[in-house]
Enzyme design. Sequence first.
Site, PDB file in Angstrom:
ATOM      1  N   ILE A 158       0.694  -1.227   0.041  1.00  0.00           N
ATOM      2  CA  ILE A 158      -0.039   0.008  -0.045  1.00  0.00           C
ATOM      3  C   ILE A 158       0.694   1.271   0.021  1.00  0.00           C
ATOM      4  O   ILE A 158       1.673   1.418   0.953  1.00  0.00           O
ATOM      5  CB  ILE A 158      -0.967  -0.074   1.298  1.00  0.00           C
ATOM      6  CG1 ILE A 158      -1.734  -1.347   1.627  1.00  0.00           C
ATOM      7  CG2 ILE A 158      -1.867   1.277   1.253  1.00  0.00           C
ATOM      8  CD1 ILE A 158      -2.502  -1.739   0.050  1.00  0.00           C
ATOM      9  N   LYS A 159       0.851   1.936  -1.060  1.00  0.00           N
ATOM     10  CA  LYS A 159       1.511   3.277  -1.270  1.00  0.00           C
ATOM     11  C   LYS A 159       0.666   4.446  -0.677  1.00  0.00           C
ATOM     12  O   LYS A 159      -0.495   4.768  -0.789  1.00  0.00           O
ATOM     13  CB  LYS A 159       1.737   3.294  -2.797  1.00  0.00           C
ATOM     14  CG  LYS A 159       3.023   4.082  -2.971  1.00  0.00           C
ATOM     15  CD  LYS A 159       3.397   3.980  -4.636  1.00  0.00           C
ATOM     16  CE  LYS A 159       4.518   4.657  -4.954  1.00  0.00           C
ATOM     17  NZ  LYS A 159       4.751   4.726  -6.444  1.00  0.00           N
TER      18      LYS A 159
END
Length: 222
Positions: free
Chosen positions: A90-91
């Site tokens: 998850i960025k």
Amino acid sequence: MKFFIDTANLDEILAARELGLLDGVTTNPSLIAKIVGDSSNFTYRDFKDHIARICDIVDGPVSAEVTCLNAEEMIVEGEELAAIHENVVIKCPLTINGLKAIRHFSEQGIPTNATLVFSPNQALLAAKAGASYVSPFVGRLDDISTEGMALVEQIVRIYDNYGFLTQVIVASVRHPQHVVDSAMVGADIATIPFSVIRQLANHPLTDLGLKKFMEDASVMKK
Ligand code: G3P
């Protein structure tokens, strides 16, 4: 140093995989917009399906970026993205809210990539929040006459000083020299556009030498 490809284009990802060089993929909303083009039919569901297709192609971390600004929404969106595949990272943007979300994901054992990092203090915060990866954007710093790779060097040193496990992904790579410099300063990963990956293999003396070898090889009868 690991090579990630910085693209959402499936053909490029497949081609990089064929070279046997691919350790992972990074995407962001701008890279997704490039593959969507003018299509007004592309939905969030399509985005998630696209990330799933990338995960089917590459056996390694695939960064998918959240598309909201507040921490609670980032957490909901990130958990949905994490459910796509175990390799999804998850960025989150390096903001106060992004740090809250990174801390949450870190406590849940969900890998994260702190993005849009432009200072050593931002990188320090990312590591303290438990980010798995940090992405300093070297090209965009170079664009404003600030040496991007000096930031990477600082981050590597700081993480080394304190034994942080956060891995440094050199991002916003624009040319082969960025890749050399990433390796020289000890970055864990460079995330590289496909065009630059191809450039890495090129050298005019290789072409010239090969031409001569082929000419000389022709004296031998097969
Ligand atoms: O990895 C981040 C990258 O996609 C940003 O690159 O060239 O838009 O600064 P660029």
